[in-house]
Design a protein around this motif. Structure first.
Motif, mmCIF file in Angstrom:
data_model
loop_
_atom_site.group_PDB
_atom_site.id
_atom_site.type_symbol
_atom_site.label_atom_id
_atom_site.label_comp_id
_atom_site.label_asym_id
_atom_site.label_seq_id
_atom_site.Cartn_x
_atom_site.Cartn_y
_atom_site.Cartn_z
ATOM 1 N N MET A 1 0.845 -1.198 0.000
ATOM 2 C CA MET A 1 0.000 0.000 0.000
ATOM 3 C C MET A 1 0.882 1.250 0.000
ATOM 4 S SD MET A 1 -3.217 0.706 0.192
ATOM 5 C CE MET A 1 -4.331 1.975 0.592
ATOM 6 N N MET A 2 0.630 2.142 -0.899
ATOM 7 C CA MET A 2 1.410 3.373 -1.005
ATOM 8 C C MET A 2 0.930 4.379 0.041
ATOM 9 S SD MET A 2 1.849 5.623 -4.433
ATOM 10 C CE MET A 2 1.405 7.323 -4.275
ATOM 11 N N LYS A 3 1.868 4.968 0.768
ATOM 12 C CA LYS A 3 1.459 5.992 1.737
ATOM 13 C C LYS A 3 1.301 7.329 1.013
ATOM 14 C CE LYS A 3 5.956 7.394 3.459
ATOM 15 N NZ LYS A 3 6.784 7.620 4.608
ATOM 16 N N GLY A 4 0.595 8.234 1.649
ATOM 17 C CA GLY A 4 0.324 9.534 1.042
ATOM 18 C C GLY A 4 1.579 10.371 0.868
ATOM 19 N N PRO A 5 1.486 11.380 0.034
ATOM 20 C CA PRO A 5 2.652 12.227 -0.224
ATOM 21 C C PRO A 5 2.979 13.145 0.944
ATOM 22 C CG PRO A 5 0.733 13.139 -1.300
ATOM 23 C CD PRO A 5 0.297 11.816 -0.705
ATOM 24 N N VAL A 6 4.228 13.587 0.985
ATOM 25 C CA VAL A 6 4.659 14.602 1.948
ATOM 26 C C VAL A 6 4.472 15.951 1.264
ATOM 27 C CG1 VAL A 6 6.618 15.555 3.230
ATOM 28 C CG2 VAL A 6 6.335 13.070 3.033
ATOM 29 N N PHE B 1 -3.169 8.199 -17.803
ATOM 30 C CA PHE B 1 -2.967 6.756 -17.769
ATOM 31 C C PHE B 1 -4.232 6.174 -17.154
ATOM 32 C CE2 PHE B 1 1.315 8.494 -17.745
ATOM 33 C CZ PHE B 1 1.907 7.748 -18.756
ATOM 34 N N GLU B 2 -5.139 5.765 -18.007
ATOM 35 C CA GLU B 2 -6.462 5.312 -17.557
ATOM 36 C C GLU B 2 -6.363 4.204 -16.507
ATOM 37 O OE1 GLU B 2 -10.356 5.686 -17.067
ATOM 38 O OE2 GLU B 2 -9.203 6.976 -18.396
ATOM 39 N N GLU B 3 -5.376 3.324 -16.642
ATOM 40 C CA GLU B 3 -5.257 2.220 -15.688
ATOM 41 C C GLU B 3 -4.875 2.704 -14.289
ATOM 42 O OE1 GLU B 3 -1.328 2.533 -17.925
ATOM 43 O OE2 GLU B 3 -3.445 2.568 -18.468
ATOM 44 N N ASN B 4 -4.351 3.910 -14.155
ATOM 45 C CA ASN B 4 -3.966 4.461 -12.844
ATOM 46 C C ASN B 4 -4.906 5.560 -12.367
ATOM 47 O OD1 ASN B 4 -1.592 2.861 -12.683
ATOM 48 N ND2 ASN B 4 -0.572 4.277 -14.055
ATOM 49 N N ARG B 5 -5.925 5.857 -13.155
ATOM 50 C CA ARG B 5 -6.768 7.014 -12.888
ATOM 51 C C ARG B 5 -7.468 6.967 -11.534
ATOM 52 N NH1 ARG B 5 -11.833 8.456 -13.126
ATOM 53 N NH2 ARG B 5 -12.191 10.676 -13.201
ATOM 54 N N GLU B 6 -8.147 5.880 -11.224
ATOM 55 C CA GLU B 6 -8.898 5.795 -9.962
ATOM 56 C C GLU B 6 -7.971 5.899 -8.753
ATOM 57 O OE1 GLU B 6 -12.174 6.007 -9.494
ATOM 58 O OE2 GLU B 6 -12.290 6.264 -11.672
ATOM 59 N N PHE B 7 -6.844 5.231 -8.826
ATOM 60 C CA PHE B 7 -5.868 5.291 -7.735
ATOM 61 C C PHE B 7 -5.343 6.719 -7.569
ATOM 62 C CE2 PHE B 7 -1.497 4.966 -6.122
ATOM 63 C CZ PHE B 7 -1.746 4.326 -4.918
ATOM 64 N N ALA B 8 -4.967 7.357 -8.691
ATOM 65 C CA ALA B 8 -4.439 8.731 -8.662
ATOM 66 C C ALA B 8 -5.489 9.702 -8.131
ATOM 67 C CB ALA B 8 -3.976 9.152 -10.052
ATOM 68 N N LEU B 9 -6.720 9.531 -8.569
ATOM 69 C CA LEU B 9 -7.800 10.409 -8.110
ATOM 70 C C LEU B 9 -8.022 10.251 -6.606
ATOM 71 C CD1 LEU B 9 -9.833 12.537 -8.957
ATOM 72 C CD2 LEU B 9 -11.424 10.689 -9.540
ATOM 73 N N GLY B 10 -7.916 9.021 -6.107
ATOM 74 C CA GLY B 10 -8.048 8.789 -4.664
ATOM 75 C C GLY B 10 -6.967 9.509 -3.869
ATOM 76 N N ILE B 11 -5.719 9.444 -4.342
ATOM 77 C CA ILE B 11 -4.602 10.167 -3.687
ATOM 78 C C ILE B 11 -4.880 11.665 -3.710
ATOM 79 C CG2 ILE B 11 -2.153 10.797 -3.922
ATOM 80 C CD1 ILE B 11 -2.389 8.010 -2.857
ATOM 81 N N CYS B 12 -5.333 12.170 -4.848
ATOM 82 C CA CYS B 12 -5.601 13.613 -4.971
ATOM 83 C C CYS B 12 -6.712 14.061 -4.028
ATOM 84 C CB CYS B 12 -5.971 13.960 -6.418
ATOM 85 S SG CYS B 12 -4.587 13.898 -7.556
ATOM 86 N N LYS B 13 -7.801 13.300 -3.996
ATOM 87 C CA LYS B 13 -8.928 13.681 -3.136
ATOM 88 C C LYS B 13 -8.545 13.683 -1.659
ATOM 89 C CE LYS B 13 -12.858 12.231 -5.939
ATOM 90 N NZ LYS B 13 -14.009 11.311 -5.982
ATOM 91 N N GLU B 14 -7.748 12.712 -1.266
ATOM 92 C CA GLU B 14 -7.404 12.584 0.154
ATOM 93 C C GLU B 14 -6.300 13.530 0.588
ATOM 94 O OE1 GLU B 14 -5.977 9.178 3.348
ATOM 95 O OE2 GLU B 14 -6.774 8.563 1.409
#
Length: 191
Positions: free
Chosen positions: A1-6, A163-176
């Motif tokens: 699991m990737m942790k959130g950005p700093v 990158f459509e295959e990463n879109r949902e994951f990327a959007l989740g990181i952005c929203k959070e």
């Protein structure tokens, strides 16, 4: 699991090179200072992948990604800008004409002498092992949300990578982690 950005906030200010008097044209003398903001802010301790957002108040100028140290990334762009400006020559009618050179970041014009002297740079740092396509997908989601929310693209933006295959994951990181910092809505705006 990737942790959130700093998240880190910097103040990007213009300054002039030491030999400022050698040049009549201030654009040839421009350089910058990038200062980490916040008393508890911790500078990067090693390699990382970074998504960065350059803005003037609430106006988004550019969103990018880099694997370089953020200061090195900006230095290369300012160097290109100075080379580009040096490559301009005056034509007979007084207009500037490009002879050669690379323009560097187009948003740098917001730091030239007749403009306000500083910009805000928000960086979102990820572990150096994070896949670049995920970083670019996060960058794309930020750019797209700016476009949807502000009804215009960031001023200096010239490309984004979806990158459509990463879109949902990327959007989740952005929203959070990212949209709240940038005062962007966390809804999908119809997507």
């Amino acid at each position: 699991m990737m942790k959130g950005p700093v998240h880190r906030e910097y103040l990007l200010t213009r300054r002039f090179t030491k030999n400022s008097e050698d040049y009549k044209d201030a654009n040839r003398r421009i350089t910058f200072s990038l200062v980490l903001q916040g008393k508890k802010a911790i500078p990067p301790s090693g390699p990382e992948k970074v998504v960065y957002v350059v803005r003037k108040k609430d106006e988004f100028l550019y969103i990018g990604e880099t694997e370089k140290n953020i200061t090195d990334r900006f230095e290369s762009s300012f160097t290109n800008y100075r080379k580009y400006y040096h490559a301009l020559s005056e034509s007979k009618d007084g207009e500037k004409v490009k002879k050669r050179g690379n323009g560097g970041y187009k948003w740098i014009k917001w730091l030239v002498p007749d403009k306000p002297p500083s910009l805000r740079v928000d960086t979102f740092s990820f572990d150096s092992t994070t896949d670049r396509e995920i970083i670019q997908a996060i960058e794309a989601e930020i750019v797209f949300m700016v476009r949807m929310h502000h009804k215009k693209w960031p001023i200096g933006q010239h490309e984004i990578h979806f990158f459509e295959e990463n879109r949902e994951f990327a959007l989740g990181i952005c929203k959070e982690h990212i949209f709240p910092v940038l005062n962007l809505p966390i809804d999908d705006l119809g997507r």
